[in-house]
Design an enzyme around this catalytic site. Structure first.
Site, PDB file in Angstrom:
ATOM      1  N   HIS A  48       0.819  -1.218   0.000  1.00 46.58           N
ATOM      2  CA  HIS A  48       0.000   0.000   0.000  1.00 46.58           C
ATOM      3  C   HIS A  48       0.845   1.258   0.000  1.00 46.58           C
ATOM      4  O   HIS A  48       1.599   1.523   0.938  1.00 46.58           O
ATOM      5  CB  HIS A  48      -0.912  -0.001   1.229  1.00 46.58           C
ATOM      6  CG  HIS A  48      -2.099   0.893   1.107  1.00 46.58           C
ATOM      7  ND1 HIS A  48      -3.275   0.492   0.515  1.00 46.58           N
ATOM      8  CD2 HIS A  48      -2.300   2.189   1.468  1.00 46.58           C
ATOM      9  CE1 HIS A  48      -4.155   1.481   0.539  1.00 46.58           C
ATOM     10  NE2 HIS A  48      -3.582   2.530   1.109  1.00 46.58           N
ATOM     11  N   ASP A  50       0.161   5.472  -1.213  1.00 47.75           N
ATOM     12  CA  ASP A  50      -0.885   6.407  -1.649  1.00 47.75           C
ATOM     13  C   ASP A  50      -0.404   7.502  -2.593  1.00 47.75           C
ATOM     14  O   ASP A  50      -1.060   8.542  -2.710  1.00 47.75           O
ATOM     15  CB  ASP A  50      -1.534   7.062  -0.419  1.00 47.75           C
ATOM     16  CG  ASP A  50      -2.681   6.229   0.131  1.00 47.75           C
ATOM     17  OD1 ASP A  50      -3.611   5.935  -0.637  1.00 47.75           O
ATOM     18  OD2 ASP A  50      -2.643   5.861   1.317  1.00 47.75           O
ATOM     19  N   GLU A 153      -9.107   1.361  -2.845  1.00 45.33           N
ATOM     20  CA  GLU A 153      -9.297   1.445  -1.395  1.00 45.33           C
ATOM     21  C   GLU A 153     -10.692   1.986  -1.088  1.00 45.33           C
ATOM     22  O   GLU A 153     -10.893   3.180  -0.922  1.00 45.33           O
ATOM     23  CB  GLU A 153      -8.222   2.335  -0.763  1.00 45.33           C
ATOM     24  CG  GLU A 153      -8.258   2.271   0.761  1.00 45.33           C
ATOM     25  CD  GLU A 153      -7.077   2.962   1.420  1.00 45.33           C
ATOM     26  OE1 GLU A 153      -6.396   3.751   0.754  1.00 45.33           O
ATOM     27  OE2 GLU A 153      -6.843   2.705   2.612  1.00 45.33           O
ATOM     28  N   HIS A 180     -13.548   1.830   3.104  1.00 41.68           N
ATOM     29  CA  HIS A 180     -12.533   2.697   3.719  1.00 41.68           C
ATOM     30  C   HIS A 180     -13.054   2.985   5.131  1.00 41.68           C
ATOM     31  O   HIS A 180     -13.403   2.040   5.840  1.00 41.68           O
ATOM     32  CB  HIS A 180     -12.261   3.959   2.878  1.00 41.68           C
ATOM     33  CG  HIS A 180     -11.095   4.728   3.380  1.00 41.68           C
ATOM     34  ND1 HIS A 180     -11.194   6.005   3.882  1.00 41.68           N
ATOM     35  CD2 HIS A 180      -9.789   4.394   3.509  1.00 41.68           C
ATOM     36  CE1 HIS A 180     -10.001   6.411   4.299  1.00 41.68           C
ATOM     37  NE2 HIS A 180      -9.123   5.462   4.079  1.00 41.68           N
ATOM     38  N   HIS A 221      -9.277  -1.993   7.039  1.00 47.93           N
ATOM     39  CA  HIS A 221     -10.344  -0.979   7.162  1.00 47.93           C
ATOM     40  C   HIS A 221     -11.723  -1.537   7.501  1.00 47.93           C
ATOM     41  O   HIS A 221     -12.624  -0.765   7.826  1.00 47.93           O
ATOM     42  CB  HIS A 221     -10.492  -0.106   5.901  1.00 47.93           C
ATOM     43  CG  HIS A 221      -9.479   0.978   5.790  1.00 47.93           C
ATOM     44  ND1 HIS A 221      -9.528   2.105   6.562  1.00 47.93           N
ATOM     45  CD2 HIS A 221      -8.379   1.100   4.989  1.00 47.93           C
ATOM     46  CE1 HIS A 221      -8.491   2.889   6.237  1.00 47.93           C
ATOM     47  NE2 HIS A 221      -7.775   2.295   5.297  1.00 47.93           N
ATOM     48  N   HIS A 242      -2.771  -3.152   4.475  1.00 46.72           N
ATOM     49  CA  HIS A 242      -2.017  -2.282   5.398  1.00 46.72           C
ATOM     50  C   HIS A 242      -2.701  -2.276   6.765  1.00 46.72           C
ATOM     51  O   HIS A 242      -3.518  -1.422   7.057  1.00 46.72           O
ATOM     52  CB  HIS A 242      -1.843  -0.868   4.838  1.00 46.72           C
ATOM     53  CG  HIS A 242      -3.115  -0.136   4.491  1.00 46.72           C
ATOM     54  ND1 HIS A 242      -4.087  -0.654   3.670  1.00 46.72           N
ATOM     55  CD2 HIS A 242      -3.563   1.090   4.857  1.00 46.72           C
ATOM     56  CE1 HIS A 242      -5.070   0.213   3.558  1.00 46.72           C
ATOM     57  NE2 HIS A 242      -4.794   1.287   4.267  1.00 46.72           N
ATOM     58  N   ASP A 349       1.905   1.918   3.700  1.00 48.56           N
ATOM     59  CA  ASP A 349       1.041   3.126   3.714  1.00 48.56           C
ATOM     60  C   ASP A 349       1.842   4.415   3.567  1.00 48.56           C
ATOM     61  O   ASP A 349       1.383   5.490   3.950  1.00 48.56           O
ATOM     62  CB  ASP A 349       0.148   3.198   4.956  1.00 48.56           C
ATOM     63  CG  ASP A 349      -1.160   3.968   4.689  1.00 48.56           C
ATOM     64  OD1 ASP A 349      -1.411   4.340   3.521  1.00 48.56           O
ATOM     65  OD2 ASP A 349      -1.923   4.202   5.631  1.00 48.56           O
TER      66      ASP A 349
HETATM   67 ZN   LIG Z   1      -5.950   3.077   4.327  1.00 45.64          ZN
END
Ligand SMILES: [Zn+2]
Length: 426
Positions: A48, A50, A153, A180, A221, A242, A349
């Site tokens: 993961h 972003d 996500e 999420h 999540h 993650h 992450d």
């Molecule tokens: Zn996340």
């Protein structure tokens, strides 16, 4: 400990005679050299990152892949030079979208994030290559390209449509985090109210269709009930792209031991994250009080600039405690202990977090984490599993399951109205 020890060792090196230098004074460098050699022989695949969202909201040039130049040092945690130093061989780029947009339009934003990620990958053909299968990952590694996978996500992006889900697969999505932070019409999020006691019937149909497509069901999540029910339903290995261990830090985003214990039967992988509030209880406590302060200011101070000023003053008076690389290693050790060494991976992450653990500041630091595990006695064979072999094995298993299911059943045309009894949208 990891923040202090190198300083102590250095001062020992400089102040002692060679013969009185402790025998392990060289150990950190030896372990790091060992880690670097190991990561040259086996792919490191991170679950993961972003970066596509950072590109979307880049100040001054939003959505502009050319202006967010990865050949130059980037403002956040990820650029090409640091990916190389970090020996990252495969990356699931998160194509996250916000779950709290007020109007509909999830699909539009999701498609824009596919576009950003795919343009980013295409822009650096000498460095990045789109990967859609486990074989693609291995081919990319052989050619010296960073295998670039796409992970969605948040199931809000499918707007309650299995046809939309299939279209995302066709665009390259190889995992979807079911939620999420917002509970959906068909699944409860870990950080929101539990409206469905887990997954609805449509939620189960989403899992089954993802299995048929060969898209990983990602259980980071989601609520523990969704984790458990998805494991009941899923015919393929799941991932946690993650997350960390709830036994060590009691955060709702983390994975309980009862779920970790089910991973061997499922074949999935928990990719341990570096998010400070998930890996450090001290940081979580600090984060909770910062959140309470922020919420309080929202109700008492109308002016946003003044709110910001007061929040900055609060943070200056209450500095965040450090999360550490050693704590991340503790979570990895715990997942190995409960789920088994075949079910643990890495899901940093980076670029999705504002704070980072000391020792894991950006994507160049992965080898330091492996060095720590070497010092803790991990074997090369186990480190290779952690780095990427577990993920590759799970992906191949998911691909085989998909091939079988595609022979057995047609794409599902079930709707949320049929399965959950909701009125058709008008
Ligand atoms: Zn996340």
């Amino acid at each position: 400990m990891s923040a202090i020890r190198p300083v102590v060792l250095l001062s020992l090196l400089f102040t002692s005679l060679a013969m009185t230098t402790p025998a392990d004074a060289q150990a950190p460098d030896a372990a790091l050299a060992h880690a670097r050699a190991l990561l040259r022989s086996t792919p490191l695949i991170d679950g993961h990152n972003d970066l596509p969202w950072e590109i979307r909201r880049a100040e001054g040039h939003p959505l502009d892949v050319a202006a967010y130049d990865l050949r130059a040092p980037s403002p956040k945690h990820t650029d090409l030079a640091r990916l190389q130093r970090g020996q990252v061989a495969g990356q699931f780029w998160s194509i996250y979208i916000d779950g709290e947009m007020k109007d509909s339009g999830y699909a539009r934003v999701q498609l824009e994030q596919f576009d950003i990620a795919r343009r980013m990958i295409a822009r650096y053909p000498d460095r990045l290559a789109l990967a859609l299968t486990a074989d693609d990952i291995e081919q990319s590694v052989k050619r010296g390209r960073l295998a670039s996978l796409l992970g969605m996500e948040g199931g809000h992006a499918i707007e309650n449509s299995l046809g939309v889900l299939r279209s995302y697969y066709a665009l390259g999505a190889r995992y979807m985090t079911l939620t999420h932070n917002v509970t959906l019409d068909w699944a409860d999020a870990a950080l929101d109210s539990a409206r469905h006691h887990g997954l609805t019937e449509f939620g189960r149909a989403v899992v089954r269709e993802m299995n048929r497509l060969g898209m990983f069901v990602d259980l980071s999540h989601v609520s523990p009930a969704v984790m458990s029910q998805a494991l009941d339903v899923s015919e393929a290995p799941v991932i946690f792209s993650h997350s960390a261990a709830r036994a060590l830090v009691d955060h709702p985003r983390n994975v309980p031991d009862s779920i970790l214990a089910r991973l061997p039967k499922n074949g999935g992988v928990v990719m341990v994250t570096f998010v400070p509030q998930f890996v450090s209880t001290e940081f979580k406590v600090w984060e909770d009080s910062a959140d309470a302060e922020r919420k309080g200011l929202r109700t008492t101070v109308a002016d946003s600039a003044e709110r910001r000023r007061q929040m900055d003053a609060w943070e200056a008076a209450h500095p965040a405690p450090d999360a550490t690389l050693a704590q991340v290693a503790d979570h990895i050790d715990h997942v190995r202990q409960v789920a088994g060494v075949d079910h643990v991976g890495i899901g940093s992450d980076f670029d999705g977090i504002d704070n980072v653990p000391v020792g894991l500041e950006d994507v160049s630091k992965f080898p330091d984490l492996f060095a720590e595990l070497i010092r803790r006695g991990w074997s090369d064979a186990d480190l290779k599993k952690l780095a990427g072999q577990n993920l590759l094995r799970a992906m191949r298993q998911a691909e085989r399951t998909a091939a079988r299911l595609q022979r057995e059943r047609e794409p599902s045309t079930r709707t949320i109205e049929e399965l959950d009894g909701r009125r058709p949208a008008t």
